[in-house]
Write a protein that holds these residues in place. Sequence first.
Motif, short mmCIF file in Angstrom:
data_model
loop_
_atom_site.label_atom_id
_atom_site.label_comp_id
_atom_site.label_asym_id
_atom_site.label_seq_id
_atom_site.Cartn_x
_atom_site.Cartn_y
_atom_site.Cartn_z
N GLU A 57 -61.31 99.10 -38.07
CA GLU A 57 -62.05 98.29 -37.02
C GLU A 57 -61.09 97.32 -36.05
O GLU A 57 -60.79 97.33 -34.57
CB GLU A 57 -62.92 97.73 -37.81
CG GLU A 57 -63.67 97.22 -36.65
CD GLU A 57 -64.99 96.09 -37.11
OE1 GLU A 57 -65.61 95.49 -36.63
OE2 GLU A 57 -64.71 95.71 -38.38
N LEU A 63 -62.00 105.19 -34.30
CA LEU A 63 -62.86 104.82 -35.41
C LEU A 63 -63.55 105.70 -35.77
O LEU A 63 -63.12 107.22 -35.91
CB LEU A 63 -64.10 104.87 -34.54
CG LEU A 63 -63.48 103.63 -32.75
CD1 LEU A 63 -64.93 103.69 -31.94
CD2 LEU A 63 -63.05 102.20 -33.70
N ASP A 82 -66.02 100.82 -46.03
CA ASP A 82 -64.98 101.10 -44.80
C ASP A 82 -64.26 101.82 -44.82
O ASP A 82 -63.42 102.42 -45.89
CB ASP A 82 -64.82 99.04 -45.45
CG ASP A 82 -65.24 98.14 -44.46
OD1 ASP A 82 -66.43 98.53 -44.37
OD2 ASP A 82 -64.71 97.02 -45.46
#
Length: 491
Positions: A57, A63, A82
């Motif tokens: 991020e 992405l 994550d």
Amino acid sequence: MAKPKKTPRPKAQTPKGFTDYFGGDVTERSAMLAKIAEVYHRYGFDALESSAVETVEALGKFLPDVDRPNEGVFAWQEEDGDWLALRYDMTAPLARVYAQHRNDLPSPYRRYTMGPVWRNEKPGPGRFRQFYQCDADTVGTASMAADAEICAMLADTLEAVGIARGDYVIRVNNRKVLNGVMEVAGLSGDDKAVERGVVLRAIDKLDRLGPNGVRALLGEGRKDDSGDFTKGAGLADAAADVVMGFMDAKRETGAATVVRLRELVAGSDIGAAGVAELENIATLLDAAGYGPDRIVIDPSIVRGLGYYTGPVYEAELTFDVQNEKGQTVQFGSVAGGGRYDDLVKRFTGQEVPATGISIGVDRLLTALRATGRIGTEAHGPVVITVMDRDRMADYQAMVAELRGAGIRAEVYLGNPKNFGNQLKYADKRNSPIAIIEGGDEKERGVVQIKDLILGAKIAETATHEEWVENPSQFEVPRGQMLAKVREILGV
């Protein structure tokens, strides 16, 4: 009963796109980076070492996909979901660092950083997945003085590492001027994004394709020597004329180039703003003594990255080298950068102006080697040979004496049984001197000193009689060992 299969041994090979760096390469790179850091420090920039790992991020450009992030970064997913990735450049981490610590940092914040970056791309000749970058950036000011300073600092840096004035040029342009040209050519607006992309890529290929090749890409397209056809931007002749005029706008002086650019962007506010910024930079550099022999205004420089918002610059080495095909070509670009006023805004929501430069460390090292400025074979350590295992303490005392005087030295730690192997080891280490102290020498209070550099020279041309005399090996009192080593080494 079938025999169990043996587990195959792992292959001892470097992964594709990566390489190993040994002593001389690492030493040369460290010495060059130290010279660069000295210039950056003199300009008031502070060192920064940020994490090699960022969240995907924070990197922003890539992405997560369903299984993994898009191609381009080395990334993995943590247990909490994550995505993390190895940094692919030094600029995206700087944006995160500044946004995170902005209340504690001075404004403007000047930082430089050096280290490896990683890109998950297809490797090729001279194209690695891990390589070094050396960046310097100023964050927090919109003043064109920051851009002029970066260009001046880059010129000083190239000269500090050994690139002579006249062997390089730093070219400066402004993306706002290019945007103004696009506007005049009828290529502004979201509906023209595809055509603008084709035009930008075409301009960036001017050195390789020449004006005719670029003109073809601005129109219907171009067929290369292999017969492959690349679709063009489909511009009308009048619009293509504007773009070609932009690339041909460089004049004998920066002032004349600025006048021509102002003509080309007439009617475009953003183009006029870009021309004014270029004029400002040129004035500041001229006042500081950086003339066209080092830094020039050149509209053909566009830089590929989409986040540039204003001035862009590129350092090009102008001397000739031989390429892989044996052809004589100019070495080309070793550094590039520009202004990116929107990158920190992703984190803060507020525009934070920034500008910076990135040096391709490996390319600059290659350039220095190609011109003989570095690459001379460095000497290894003085080697203390071992004639008697039981007297290792004596040998350690010798090496400590040499090291204490700042001389690189080591005791031979292999099997001392074969003395010839010890000298072969010293040769492999490119050692300048070997020191010998057997039982007889110890008893008489002397050491034998073997000048390996002189010995190698004598061996090239000496007759048998001259070799027997061998002036490269001699005896000195033990107390004079250090002085004689210093004399041979010239230290």
